[in-house]
Design a protein around this motif. Sequence first.
Motif, mmCIF file in Angstrom:
data_model
loop_
_atom_site.group_PDB
_atom_site.id
_atom_site.type_symbol
_atom_site.label_atom_id
_atom_site.label_comp_id
_atom_site.label_asym_id
_atom_site.label_seq_id
_atom_site.Cartn_x
_atom_site.Cartn_y
_atom_site.Cartn_z
ATOM 1 N N UNK A 30 43.788 44.017 15.507
ATOM 2 C CA UNK A 30 42.614 43.250 15.917
ATOM 3 C C UNK A 30 42.997 41.780 15.986
ATOM 4 N N UNK A 31 42.647 41.136 17.086
ATOM 5 C CA UNK A 31 42.893 39.705 17.252
ATOM 6 C C UNK A 31 41.695 38.925 16.710
ATOM 7 N N UNK A 32 41.894 38.285 15.577
ATOM 8 C CA UNK A 32 40.835 37.484 14.963
ATOM 9 C C UNK A 32 40.444 36.326 15.881
ATOM 10 N N UNK A 33 41.433 35.728 16.532
ATOM 11 C CA UNK A 33 41.141 34.622 17.452
ATOM 12 C C UNK A 33 40.195 35.064 18.565
ATOM 13 N N UNK A 34 40.431 36.250 19.118
ATOM 14 C CA UNK A 34 39.537 36.755 20.183
ATOM 15 C C UNK A 34 38.135 37.017 19.643
ATOM 16 N N UNK A 35 38.039 37.524 18.427
ATOM 17 C CA UNK A 35 36.726 37.756 17.827
ATOM 18 C C UNK A 35 35.992 36.428 17.698
ATOM 19 N N UNK A 36 36.702 35.384 17.246
ATOM 20 C CA UNK A 36 36.093 34.061 17.092
ATOM 21 C C UNK A 36 35.713 33.450 18.443
ATOM 22 N N UNK A 37 36.388 33.836 19.509
ATOM 23 C CA UNK A 37 36.071 33.292 20.837
ATOM 24 C C UNK A 37 35.031 34.120 21.587
ATOM 25 N N UNK A 75 38.808 45.030 21.522
ATOM 26 C CA UNK A 75 37.643 45.262 22.389
ATOM 27 C C UNK A 75 36.620 46.181 21.718
ATOM 28 N N UNK A 76 37.092 47.235 21.060
ATOM 29 C CA UNK A 76 36.190 48.150 20.350
ATOM 30 C C UNK A 76 35.436 47.414 19.247
ATOM 31 N N UNK A 77 36.152 46.571 18.527
ATOM 32 C CA UNK A 77 35.538 45.837 17.412
ATOM 33 C C UNK A 77 34.505 44.844 17.935
ATOM 34 N N UNK A 78 34.852 44.108 18.994
ATOM 35 C CA UNK A 78 33.902 43.140 19.565
ATOM 36 C C UNK A 78 32.669 43.861 20.082
ATOM 37 N N UNK A 79 32.871 44.988 20.748
ATOM 38 C CA UNK A 79 31.739 45.762 21.266
ATOM 39 C C UNK A 79 30.851 46.235 20.116
ATOM 40 N N UNK A 80 31.430 46.743 19.053
ATOM 41 C CA UNK A 80 30.654 47.213 17.893
ATOM 42 C C UNK A 80 29.975 46.035 17.183
#
Length: 176
Positions: free
Chosen positions: A35-42, A162-167
């Motif tokens: 999981x990309x933490x940076x992408x989650x933050x963005x 992507x799965x994590x961001x979607x959830x």
Amino acid sequence: MKNFLRQSWSAVLVGAMALSVHAQAQTEDFRVGFVSTDRIFRESNAAKAAQAKLEQEFSKREKELTDIGTALKTASDKFEREAPTLAESQRATRQKQLVDQDRDFQRKRREFQEDLNSRKNEELQQVLEKANRVIRQVAETEKYDAVLQEAVYINPKHDITDKVIKALNAAAPGAK
């Protein structure tokens, strides 16, 4: 905070790699996700909401600082133009006033930046806590043995960001 997280996850990464090698030797069913933490933050709605909250909270102070900076620049430019025609005592008095105003402005700007950084860290910590809960849910649901948040290289087929961001986006905004 980011450096602390990276250091912490580096230790986890080493442990996970050792676990991975050990598990690979025992079975071929070992599943690793990344999981990309940076992408989650963005990209996550929670992070975007936190950013909007911070902008709303700090916009008034930021505008005040901008106005003070503009006024100080105008006063400084005016002083530069008028300095040659001023008496020595007037020039010294106005120069001291400008120095005092600039010092006050720099202090206010520093305090603003410290307050903003502190609040940003608080908000990002909340987003990270929500994301970690969602990561655990995805990992348990999809039977991942390990999920890494930092790595030098990850094969894109293991990226579950992507799965994590979607959830995370599907979760109720106020859910903890």
